[in-house]
Write a protein that holds these residues in place. Structure first.
Motif, PDB file in Angstrom:
ATOM      1  N   ALA A 191       0.724  -1.105   0.020  1.00  0.00           N
ATOM      2  CA  ALA A 191      -0.092   0.130   0.043  1.00  0.00           C
ATOM      3  C   ALA A 191       0.752   1.142   0.000  1.00  0.00           C
ATOM      4  N   ALA A 192       2.076   1.312   0.723  1.00  0.00           N
ATOM      5  CA  ALA A 192       2.809   2.344   0.871  1.00  0.00           C
ATOM      6  C   ALA A 192       3.659   2.637  -0.626  1.00  0.00           C
ATOM      7  N   THR A 193       3.877   1.548  -1.117  1.00  0.00           N
ATOM      8  CA  THR A 193       4.502   1.410  -2.572  1.00  0.00           C
ATOM      9  C   THR A 193       3.311   2.130  -3.558  1.00  0.00           C
ATOM     10  N   MET A 194       2.404   1.764  -3.493  1.00  0.00           N
ATOM     11  CA  MET A 194       1.208   2.079  -4.316  1.00  0.00           C
ATOM     12  C   MET A 194       1.021   3.908  -4.188  1.00  0.00           C
ATOM     13  N   LEU A 232       8.427   4.744 -13.106  1.00  0.00           N
ATOM     14  CA  LEU A 232       8.368   4.346 -11.992  1.00  0.00           C
ATOM     15  C   LEU A 232       7.054   4.472 -11.053  1.00  0.00           C
ATOM     16  N   GLY A 233       6.369   5.523 -11.223  1.00  0.00           N
ATOM     17  CA  GLY A 233       4.984   5.733 -10.909  1.00  0.00           C
ATOM     18  C   GLY A 233       4.081   4.760 -11.151  1.00  0.00           C
ATOM     19  N   LEU A 234       4.215   4.314 -12.430  1.00  0.00           N
ATOM     20  CA  LEU A 234       3.216   3.207 -12.860  1.00  0.00           C
ATOM     21  C   LEU A 234       3.485   1.912 -12.202  1.00  0.00           C
ATOM     22  N   ILE A 235       4.859   1.614 -12.146  1.00  0.00           N
ATOM     23  CA  ILE A 235       5.184   0.378 -11.667  1.00  0.00           C
ATOM     24  C   ILE A 235       4.765   0.345 -10.201  1.00  0.00           C
ATOM     25  N   CYS A 236       4.982   1.390  -9.513  1.00  0.00           N
ATOM     26  CA  CYS A 236       4.686   1.161  -7.904  1.00  0.00           C
ATOM     27  C   CYS A 236       3.339   1.096  -7.828  1.00  0.00           C
ATOM     28  N   GLY A 240       0.508  -2.344  -5.967  1.00  0.00           N
ATOM     29  CA  GLY A 240      -0.522  -2.333  -5.054  1.00  0.00           C
ATOM     30  C   GLY A 240      -1.808  -3.268  -5.733  1.00  0.00           C
ATOM     31  N   ILE A 241      -1.978  -3.098  -7.070  1.00  0.00           N
ATOM     32  CA  ILE A 241      -3.050  -3.950  -7.658  1.00  0.00           C
ATOM     33  C   ILE A 241      -2.576  -5.501  -7.645  1.00  0.00           C
ATOM     34  N   ALA A 242      -1.156  -5.886  -7.909  1.00  0.00           N
ATOM     35  CA  ALA A 242      -0.711  -6.946  -8.013  1.00  0.00           C
ATOM     36  C   ALA A 242      -0.748  -7.713  -6.662  1.00  0.00           C
ATOM     37  N   PHE A 243      -0.639  -7.112  -5.384  1.00  0.00           N
ATOM     38  CA  PHE A 243      -0.858  -7.473  -4.420  1.00  0.00           C
ATOM     39  C   PHE A 243      -2.247  -8.039  -4.088  1.00  0.00           C
ATOM     40  N   LYS A 244      -3.433  -7.222  -4.540  1.00  0.00           N
ATOM     41  CA  LYS A 244      -4.588  -7.889  -4.294  1.00  0.00           C
ATOM     42  C   LYS A 244      -5.028  -9.047  -5.255  1.00  0.00           C
ATOM     43  N   ILE A 245      -4.344  -9.037  -6.395  1.00  0.00           N
ATOM     44  CA  ILE A 245      -4.480 -10.261  -7.336  1.00  0.00           C
ATOM     45  C   ILE A 245      -3.401 -11.486  -6.740  1.00  0.00           C
ATOM     46  N   SER A 246      -2.658 -11.219  -5.907  1.00  0.00           N
ATOM     47  CA  SER A 246      -1.827 -12.179  -5.669  1.00  0.00           C
ATOM     48  C   SER A 246      -0.586 -12.457  -6.784  1.00  0.00           C
ATOM     49  N   ALA A 247      -0.385 -11.574  -7.764  1.00  0.00           N
ATOM     50  CA  ALA A 247       0.466 -11.958  -8.840  1.00  0.00           C
ATOM     51  C   ALA A 247       1.781 -11.972  -8.208  1.00  0.00           C
ATOM     52  N   VAL A 248       2.695 -12.861  -8.830  1.00  0.00           N
ATOM     53  CA  VAL A 248       4.111 -13.236  -8.493  1.00  0.00           C
ATOM     54  C   VAL A 248       4.947 -11.855  -8.868  1.00  0.00           C
ATOM     55  N   PRO A 249       5.919 -11.177  -8.070  1.00  0.00           N
ATOM     56  CA  PRO A 249       6.096 -11.714  -6.941  1.00  0.00           C
ATOM     57  C   PRO A 249       5.565 -11.117  -5.580  1.00  0.00           C
ATOM     58  N   PHE A 250       4.347 -10.755  -5.698  1.00  0.00           N
ATOM     59  CA  PHE A 250       3.605 -10.426  -4.587  1.00  0.00           C
ATOM     60  C   PHE A 250       2.633 -11.227  -4.003  1.00  0.00           C
TER      61      PHE A 250
END
Length: 542
Positions: A191-194, A232-236, A240-250
């Motif tokens: 969340a902080a990264t997002m 960098l902004g788009l990646i960060c 946050g969305i990848a965390f909700k999806i459980s996409a690797v490596p998050f």
């Protein structure tokens, strides 16, 4: 009277039909009212679990009715006004958000049914449980109903914070407490990264609206390459969305959280948390596609499509291989959910310009897959819960001889597992087939690459799903007969029958998802050309 007329002319609310607007968001308001009723209920009727569960059920039924009513209102015009218009408000109501709300409320009813079967008898904290469960549902409904950065972060935290607590809801479980702590720490970092990524995007573009950010990004890509800060902004933001999806490596939180949480909580997180992130990402992808000035210029978004495609490839491959050595069925299904998140990410990678026929194929495939996946996971986790409640363990050994001990559980479990593989004659096959069709419609290197990846991963997954089938049918430790409650047998067998029916009667499902995936981009994104970052925000945040 003249003063009133003057105020009506200058007021920004003068031409807004507030009652009509609120009616479009009535399902979310119903969830809020349900939470309030659950808070008040103990003051009047006491903290009885069944009374609280009954109030929650009434709220869920009311929400479902309002979602169906909203779906009818939205479907008449394709959308209820907003979608990707930069001047839109913070919340959107269109076919995509309404379809997800239908799936969300239906799955919420299924999870509540599962809770009623196994927990209502001994639940001591039913009001707190349902506040957290319905609160997370509200956050997920908000997630898919916005294209504004500010609202996205509010919605994601509204969905995430109750999930952190509900994973460790059983305070007597050390495993649950550990899983909840890992979930909180990992979620806070993402969340902080997002938020950091959002701050960079706002600093570069000067707007919180994703459509404006998309137009700026497309302009930078067309001009030869975006700036480092923008990338960098788009990646960060994507992290946050990848965390909700459980996409690797998050994905590291996912297996521990699924194993440590109560099974009905695991069931809830396995579907809707991922689906909410995927539908949100789909909306953002559509906004970026509509920002391109012509069908022939879609090549500028190729790096974004390949990025999603590569993450999808790694996610499903890591998920499948990680499931190989698992002895806990809940943990095995957790890695399975990661793999299926990768399959659904492939549908999100179908970047097609709105002017090209077949734009909706990727969205159709995703929505149909989520519906089918809901039945597959509700059935598989439901059977796992029933076995765990009876034997005290979710280990693979607990399923030994289940075909003899409880054929009413073993047969639907086989159906769910074969469907999770993606083999006929069950609906998981048609779900993967529609993803393959959407990828084939790209007629590009990325599309064919992802088709090969999906086919290979389907073969890889066959082994660990069949381990459970072999354990249930060919290995028997002569354990006593397993007695399952009638309500549990009904729930899991309904899921199994649905998986069979949805293959042979797939046309109605396809028609429904086609209807909900079309006309999402009726209002074009303003084509904005940025030569330098604006000194002040280009829009006022409402």
């Amino acid at each position: 009277m003249s003063n009133v007329n003057f105020l009506a002319q200058v007021s920004p609310w003068a031409e807004i039909q507030i009652g009509e607007q609120l009616s479009l968001f009535s399902p979310m308001l119903a969830l809020v009212c349900t939470m309030l009723a659950i808070v008040v209920c103990p003051m009047i009727f006491g903290r009885g679990a069944r009374v609280t569960g009954a109030v929650a059920c009434l709220g869920i039924i009311a929400t479902l009715i309002l979602v169906l009513r909203t779906a009818g209102a939205v479907a008449d015009g394709g959308l209820s006004g907003l979608s990707t218009d930069p001047g839109a408000g913070l919340l959107l109501v269109d076919n995509l958000s309404v379809c997800f709300q239908l799936i969300l409320v239906a799955f919420l009813a299924g999870v509540t049914w599962l809770w009623w079967i196994g927990r209502a008898e001994n639940e001591r904290n039913a009001p707190e449980f349902f506040i957290l469960l319905i609160g997370s549902a509200l956050g997920m409904a908000l997630m898919v109903s916005t294209s504004n950065l500010l609202m996205i972060v509010v919605a994601m935290e509204t969905a995430s914070l109750p999930c952190y607590a509900i994973v460790g809801f059983d305070k007597r479980s050390k495993v649950g407490a550990e899983a909840s702590l890992k979930y909180v720490v990992f979620g806070a970092m993402c969340a902080a990264t997002m938020l950091y990524g959002m701050s960079l995007l706002y600093g570069v573009v000067g707007s919180l609206n994703v459509s404006t950010i998309a137009a700026y990004t497309v302009g930078q890509l067309s001009a030869g390459g975006p700036s480092l800060v923008l990338v960098l902004g788009l990646i960060c933001f994507f992290i946050g969305i990848a965390f909700k999806i459980s996409a690797v490596p998050f994905h590291f939180w996912c297996p521990d959280a699924f194993e440590g949480a109560r099974t009905e909580v695991t069931t809830w997180l396995s579907v809707v948390s991922k689906a909410a992130g995927l539908v949100l990402l789909t909306r953002l992808a559509l906004v970026f596609c509509s920002a391109v000035t012509g069908p022939q210029a879609m090549s500028v978004l190729s790096p974004l499509a390949w990025t999603i495609g590569i993450i999808a490839t790694v996610t499903c491959t890591v998920g499948n291989f990680s499931a190989y050595r698992q002895t806990s069925v809940k943990r095995l299904l957790a890695f399975s959910s990661i793999a299926h998140a990768g399959y659904m990410l492939m549908a999100v990678a179908v970047f097609v310009h709105p002017d090209v026929p077949g734009t909706h194929l990727g969205v159709t495939a995703l929505l149909a897959y989520v519906v089918i996946y809901m039945f597959m996971n509700l059935g598989a986790f439901g059977i796992t819960a029933l076995v765990e409640w009876e034997t005290g363990s979710d280990k693979l050994a607990s399923f030994s001889g289940l075909m003899r001990r409880a054929p009413g559980l073993a047969i639907p479990m086989i159906i769910c597992l074969v469907s999770l593989v993606g083999l006929p004659p069950f609906a998981g096959f048609i779900g993967k087939w529609w993803i393959l069709v959407a990828l084939g419609s790209l007629d590009s290197t990325l599309g064919w690459f992802l088709i090969v990846v999906l086919a290979v991963n389907t073969l890889i997954s066959l082994y660990f799903y069949m381990r459970v089938v072999v354990q249930m049918t060919l290995r028997d430790e002569r354990e006593p007969v397993l007695r399952a409650p009638v309500g549990g047998l009904v729930l899991v067998n309904v899921c199994a029958v649905a998986l069979l029916v949805l293959l042979f009667w797939a046309a109605p499902l396809k028609d429904m998802t086609d209807r909900f995936s079309q006309h999402l981009l009726r209002l074009p994104v303003a084509q904005v050309t940025f030569e330098a970052p604006p000194a002040t925000p280009v829009e006022e945040v409402h």
